[in-house]
Motif scaffolding. Structure first.
Motif, PDB file in Angstrom:
ATOM      1  N   ASP A 241       0.738  -1.290   0.003  1.00 32.24           N
ATOM      2  CA  ASP A 241       0.036   0.053  -0.017  1.00 32.24           C
ATOM      3  C   ASP A 241       0.774   1.125   0.128  1.00 32.24           C
ATOM      4  O   ASP A 241       1.771   1.446   0.934  1.00 32.24           O
ATOM      5  N   PRO A 242       0.858   1.985  -0.888  1.00 32.19           N
ATOM      6  CA  PRO A 242       1.815   3.196  -1.053  1.00 32.19           C
ATOM      7  C   PRO A 242       1.612   4.121   0.023  1.00 32.19           C
ATOM      8  O   PRO A 242       2.664   4.625   0.470  1.00 32.19           O
ATOM      9  N   GLU A 243       0.430   4.333   0.343  1.00 31.79           N
ATOM     10  CA  GLU A 243       0.199   5.342   1.638  1.00 31.79           C
ATOM     11  C   GLU A 243       0.892   4.791   2.862  1.00 31.79           C
ATOM     12  O   GLU A 243       1.569   5.622   3.527  1.00 31.79           O
ATOM     13  N   LEU A 244       0.467   3.618   3.108  1.00 29.12           N
ATOM     14  CA  LEU A 244       1.070   3.116   4.350  1.00 29.12           C
ATOM     15  C   LEU A 244       2.771   2.973   4.227  1.00 29.12           C
ATOM     16  O   LEU A 244       3.320   2.994   5.003  1.00 29.12           O
ATOM     17  N   ARG A 245       3.102   2.362   3.121  1.00 27.87           N
ATOM     18  CA  ARG A 245       4.526   2.405   2.751  1.00 27.87           C
ATOM     19  C   ARG A 245       5.330   3.583   3.110  1.00 27.87           C
ATOM     20  O   ARG A 245       6.149   3.748   3.989  1.00 27.87           O
ATOM     21  N   ASP A 246       4.684   4.860   2.718  1.00 25.73           N
ATOM     22  CA  ASP A 246       5.408   6.102   3.126  1.00 25.73           C
ATOM     23  C   ASP A 246       5.251   6.536   4.447  1.00 25.73           C
ATOM     24  O   ASP A 246       6.090   7.009   5.200  1.00 25.73           O
ATOM     25  N   VAL A 247       4.203   6.103   5.123  1.00 25.43           N
ATOM     26  CA  VAL A 247       4.001   6.511   6.575  1.00 25.43           C
ATOM     27  C   VAL A 247       5.227   5.622   7.468  1.00 25.43           C
ATOM     28  O   VAL A 247       5.759   6.051   8.099  1.00 25.43           O
TER      29      VAL A 247
END
Length: 139
Positions: free
Chosen positions: A102-108
């Motif tokens: 998940d791109p957003e979770l990965r960024d967090v």
């Protein structure tokens, strides 16, 4: 000891290790209350080595992940100063995959893993590896 019915706390003096284990599936709406309970747990006081077993939690939302990493983690680290909080999340393989894909979770999570924080954070799918890392036996 448990401050909520879904989380069990334990302290292992032989390893100087605090463990919080979610015993049942809980709703995402209870996340903040449960994490706040960790900060009050007597077992967590005085040891900087924390293992959070969230294998039975549902997949984390971006909002929850952001709250844990930007709000709760810095407060947990401040509570333990001058010791440095070393926190291992023990996750189910499906959750680990979700954190990677998940791109957003990965960024967090990448922001939370980055150097410069007052804590060290890692995610594991193997409890033995998590404990070894917490005790400084694995980098």
């Amino acid at each position: 000891m448990s401050l909520t019915s879904s989380v069990q706390f334990a302290y292992r003096p032989d390893l100087d290790l605090f463990t919080a284990r979610w015993q049942s599936l809980t709703t995402g709406s209870t996340t903040q209350a449960e994490y706040e309970g960790l900060l009050q747990a007597p077992e967590a006081q005085g040891t900087p080595h924390w293992l959070l077993d969230v294998r039975r939690r549902p997949l984390i939302t971006v909002a929850s992940a952001r709250w844990v990493t930007t709000n709760w983690l810095p407060r947990a680290a401040a509570q333990l100063r001058p010791a440095r909080l070393r926190l291992a999340f023990l996750v189910a393989p499906v959750r680990a995959e979700n954190l990677r894909t998940d791109p957003e979770l990965r960024d967090v999570m990448e922001a939370a893993y980055a150097p410069g924080h007052p804590y060290d954070l890692r995610t594991f799918t193997d409890e033995g590896a998590a404990v070894a890392w917490l005790l400084g036996q694995l980098e």
